[in-house]
Design an enzyme around this catalytic site. Structure first.
Site, short mmCIF file in Angstrom:
data_model
loop_
_atom_site.label_atom_id
_atom_site.label_comp_id
_atom_site.label_asym_id
_atom_site.label_seq_id
_atom_site.Cartn_x
_atom_site.Cartn_y
_atom_site.Cartn_z
CB SER A 263 -0.97 -0.08 1.30
OG SER A 263 -0.32 0.36 2.36
CE LYS A 264 -0.74 8.55 -0.46
NZ LYS A 264 -0.01 8.82 0.60
NE ARG A 265 -1.69 4.79 6.36
CZ ARG A 265 -1.32 6.10 7.11
NH1 ARG A 265 0.00 5.95 7.43
NH2 ARG A 265 -2.22 6.91 7.44
CG ASP A 266 3.06 -1.13 2.88
OD1 ASP A 266 3.22 -1.29 4.19
OD2 ASP A 266 2.36 -1.76 2.31
CD GLU A 286 -0.09 12.23 1.86
OE1 GLU A 286 0.54 11.23 2.41
OE2 GLU A 286 -1.35 12.27 1.99
#
Length: 509
Positions: A263-266, A286
């Site tokens: 995911s984006k967070r990773d 962002e």
RNA sequence: GCUGCCAUCGUCUAGUUGGUUAGGACACCGGCCUUUCACGUCGGCAACGCGGGUUCGAGUCCCGCUGGCAGUACCA
């Protein structure tokens, strides 16, 4: 396969395309081109609440950067347009109606709030996840439980309603997935999916079947997250009386550590891009980094991505897009999810960087030089690239050593401490005299002069070289000094020796 | 919970008709090369999740278990 192969990539424009999506597009493209078929781009924007401005452009640009050109799409429509589902809105209702008339679908008047209540109630009673299905539909407000008159009244009254699939009782639904083989599901486990929403837009389930049929899609190649709803789609093809395409459900790309979908967070957490291009969120502003902006080569990126789930069956690892096309087959796509490996991505980039000519690298480096306000001629920069490409993985890495462009202002402390001896100044001064005598300041001539200098004085390399390097570059390590000196030119080298000598002497005292 | 999918070195994977010292790559470690770093090169570490079958023989076929993932919306 008598029919011409036609595949589609069908993203929804809800944000930037992440690398899993890019890989799905890539595999579709490779499969189509391998079979001499068509690759279409279709924008699945049936959820108007999730529309994100710029997302569609982002998708187009990402594909274009990767060298993936749709044969048909919003930008270059073929005979099956329009290629945005929002623009096909009026097309879908008739098929939903057909399903109702044939007894395969029904109207449902339950409001979102009512559904939420039922779900919550079931949860409180620790019942399994509530679904609108063959059992529960008998207790809901729909054209199966209401009288014909009441249904008509509600519709004429303008009451909001959806159209739901009427999943059959106890039937085996089977599909032969090209990657997974036979997948069999009992229809009792299939819920009555919404086909038409209250806003008169179709859901994905209806729209993708209708469009794939109307666009003559022969193979549906998509992510594994669609496998659970594939039986519903099979049912729909059956009920509409259409031939179904072949299905291939691709394994997921997993996060490098732990488990689960990447995911984006990773990316933020582990420090590598998850998007092909940089993306600025129009709402939050962002910024998410992209492979392109991080200095990755498109061809290397595509190569890396292709190998995340596919391989040619032998030891070869470097493939151009053309080579991928000629070698690709779904049979060689693995079934298990692949953890993303940032190290391998870097390695691929290094391979591609080194295969570039010095002139190409110069052009790629130029923007970075300009950003740093460094003036440098083409010829000079290419020579620097030639020297630096062996020790760089990314274009900006070649700028790590600034001494090519500006004289050192500091001198590596550790090297000064360990290599700068009492007699070093004297030795370097003597060397300076020899260098000054070289008329053609070529790498070879410098090399010969240097070696002769060592020989004449009985010095070892280590006695002379570190001091020389330190004065000219400020560093304790790097490429061949003869090559560096030659690129810098005699005048500059001599100047650096002089100023460096003064500075270090001062430091030493 | 339910349904489905998946399971070879730390990671990506080869092993597609059962017989392999289970191969390659990344990463890591060491030798060589080099004034040094990098490159290159040589070598090392390291895997068939578990348990049952079938078979002369199972990483490969079957069953069970365990584990992981996905889905479970008027999202795609």
């Amino acid at each position: 396969m008598s029919q011409k192969v036609r595949v589609r990539f069908a993203p929804s424009p809800t944000g930037p395309l992440h690398i899993g999506g890019v890989r799905t597009a890539l595999y579709n493209y490779l499969f189509a081109k391998h079979h001499g078929g068509d690759f279409l781009l279709r924008i699945e924007d049936t959820d108007q609440t999730r529309f994100v401005p710029g997302a569609e452009e982002y998708i187009q640009q990402s594909l274009s950067w990767c060298g993936i050109t749709p044969d048909e799409g919003p930008q270059n429509p073929g005979n099956c347009g329009p290629y945005r589902q929002s623009e096909r809105k009026d097309l879908y209702y008739q098929y939903a109606e057909q399903l109702i008339n044939d007894g395969y679908a029904y109207y449902a008047f339950d409001t979102p709030e009512e559904l939420e209540n039922v779900r919550e109630m079931a949860k409180k009673m620790k019942a399994p996840n509530w679904q609108y299905n063959q059992i529960t539909r008998t207790g809901m407000k729909n054209s199966l439980t209401l009288t014909k008159e009441e249904v008509e009244a509600r519709i004429n009254n303008g009451d909001p309603y959806v159209i739901r699939l009427k999943a059959p009782r106890n039937e085996e639904i089977r599909l032969n997935d090209l990657i997974r083989g036979w997948v069999v599901v009992n229809s009792n486990n299939i819920d009555d999916k919404v086909l038409m929403k209250a806003d008169k837009m179709p859901t994905y389930h209806l729209a993708n079947i209708v469009d794939d049929h109307l666009m003559d899609i022969t193979h549906v190649i998509r992510g594994e997250e669609w496998l659970p709803s594939a039986p519903t789609h099979v049912l729909l093809y059956q009920y509409l009386g259409w031939n179904q395409p072949d299905f291939a459900h691709l394994p997921l790309i997993l996060k490098p550590d732990g488990n689960g979908k990447l995911s984006k967070r990773d990316g933020d957490r582990l420090g590598f891009p998850v998007f092909p291009l940089e993306w600025k969120d129009p709402k939050t502003h962002e910024v998410s980094s992209g492979y392109r902006e991080s200095g990755y080569f498109a061809d290397g990126f595509v190569n890396m991505l292709a190998f995340l789930g596919w391989n040619p069956g032998d030891d070869r690892e470097i493939f151009s897009l053309e080579e991928l096309i000629s070698e690709f087959s779904l049979e060689r796509v693995g079934k298990a999810g692949a953890k993303f490996d940032a190290d391998k991505a870097k390695w691929y980039n290094q391979q591609y960087l080194r295969s570039r000519s010095n002139e190409e690298l110069e052009e790629l480096l130029r923007p970075y030089l300009e950003a740093e306000g460094i003036q440098s001629s083409k010829g000079f920069t290419s020579r620097v690239c030639g020297l630096m490409k062996e020790r760089a993985s990314f274009i900006p890495d070649m700028l790590n050593d600034r001494f090519y462009f500006e004289a050192p202002t500091s001198y590596d402390e550790k090297t000064v401490r360990k290599k700068w001896k009492e007699d070093t100044p004297e030795i370097v001064k003597n060397l300076r005299g020899k260098l000054e005598g070289i008329s053609d300041f070529s790498e070879e001539n410098i090399d010969v002069t240097f070696k002769k200098f060592l020989e004449d004085n009985g010095y070892g390399f280590g006695k002379v070289m570190p001091g020389f390097r330190l004065l000219v570059t400020g560093k304790g390590m790097g490429p061949s000094m003869s090559a560096i000196a030659s690129i810098l030119g005699k005048e500059e080298v001599l100047k650096r020796i002089d100023t460096g000598l003064a500075v270090i002497e001062q430091l030493a005292s």
